[in-house]
Design an enzyme around this catalytic site. Structure first.
Site, mmCIF file in Angstrom:
data_model
loop_
_atom_site.group_PDB
_atom_site.id
_atom_site.type_symbol
_atom_site.label_atom_id
_atom_site.label_comp_id
_atom_site.label_asym_id
_atom_site.label_seq_id
_atom_site.Cartn_x
_atom_site.Cartn_y
_atom_site.Cartn_z
ATOM 1 N N LYS A 1 0.832 -1.205 0.000
ATOM 2 C CA LYS A 1 0.000 0.000 0.000
ATOM 3 C C LYS A 1 0.870 1.259 0.000
ATOM 4 O O LYS A 1 0.547 2.254 -0.671
ATOM 5 C CB LYS A 1 -0.936 0.012 1.215
ATOM 6 N N LYS B 1 -0.317 11.783 5.288
ATOM 7 C CA LYS B 1 0.013 10.757 6.277
ATOM 8 C C LYS B 1 0.651 9.545 5.623
ATOM 9 O O LYS B 1 1.659 9.010 6.091
ATOM 10 C CB LYS B 1 -1.250 10.369 7.042
#
Length: 299
Positions: free
Chosen positions: A176, A244
């Site tokens: 990811k 983030k």
């Protein structure tokens, strides 16, 4: 009927939980915002007033939370040792599927904490954005034990179209991170291309149409360019969250001793966009920053 406790019913988690209901699972959901719980109830699920209540009697627990500290607090509790978190309330044999995007090292520590209690923990972050969550067409990259993956596969099939077991615990989050690196870099280049085309007076819609059919074509160009051209930055995936995620990428790259010069620059540009007050916009708002840097913000 498999009982699922679902924690985190936000932009992504809400439609994912609703799709699990549609697939015939018995879903009990919890979110800090009661309105989001009510939406799940309206879709045929059950509502809970706490994470502990949501996972009571669950065969599978799915979490979809914003960041590493959030998932650690829920699964391990305030002590961080797992004595007062969700893991301590689950029976051996329960499967936890964390579909949040968190640090790979945290995913590995959560899997180890689960194994100590006879609980299988998968890190299964997703890609595809809000529309992919609504349409149940997400790409799901899964790390963890193969047997645990096989057990959870019917649940994953109800929310995604491309589901791949990519390796041991933490591997899903590593993939990811790579996904977010590629998406962030591509969005930046799409933004630069759109400003470049506009500066030369080219019809950008037609240009995007032909670019999409060639080697420059990508899912990012297909899904994001139309909204960027329409200057619609309603969030499908917020700048805050991509900021983030790029922090996860740069930290993991540093840990592994890998150079990501372009990725580091994109992380800086995303951080700058957020610092300018655009954290709640879609990450396609990188276009705004390129326009500003090019002196074309008012064009």
């Amino acid at each position: 009927m498999t009982a699922i406790g679902f924690i985190g019913l936000g932009v992504m988690g809400g439609p994912m939980a609703a799709n699990l209901v549609k697939a015939g699972f018995d879903v009990t959901g919890f979110n800090r915002s009661p309105a989001k719980v009510e939406r799940l109830v309206a879709a045929g699920g059950r509502g809970a007033t706490s994470a502990a209540e949501a996972v009571e009697g669950a065969d599978v627990v799915v979490t979809m939370l914003p960041d590493s500290p959030d998932i650690e607090a829920v699964l391990l509790g305030g002590s961080g040792k797992g004595d007062d978190g969700v893991l301590a309330r689950l029976a051996p044999g329960t499967v936890v599927v964390d579909m949040s995007t968190i640090r790979p090292d945290v995913a590995r520590s959560l899997a180890a904490a689960g194994a100590e209690r006879g609980i299988g923990v998968l890190d299964a972050p997703v890609s595809g954005g809000e529309q992919g969550a609504v349409d149940a067409t997400l790409s799901v990259m899964v790390g963890g034990e193969a047997a645990t993956f096989d057990t959870a596969r019917p649940v994953l099939d109800a929310v995604g179209r491309t589901i791949v077991h990519v390796g041991p615990a933490g591997a899903g989050q590593t993939v990811k991170a790579a996904n977010q690196l590629i998406v962030g870099g591509t969005l930046q280049l799409v933004s630069e291309a759109l400003v470049f085309l506009d500066a030369h007076g080219v019809d950008r819609s037609r240009a995007v149409e032909v670019l999409a059919g060639g080697l420059a074509g990508s899912a990012v160009l297909d899904r994001k360019a139309p909204a960027m051209l329409a200057r619609n930055f309603d969030p499908g995936f917020r700048v805050d969250l991509h900021h983030k995620d790029l922090g996860i990428v740069t930290a993991a790259a540093r840990e592994a001793g890998v150079a990501i010069p372009l990725g580091a620059l994109v992380a800086t540009l995303m951080a700058s966009l957020r610092a300018q007050g655009h954290g709640d916009l879609d990450h396609g708002a990188l276009l705004l920053q390129v326009e500003q840097l090019s002196g074309r913000a008012d064009d």
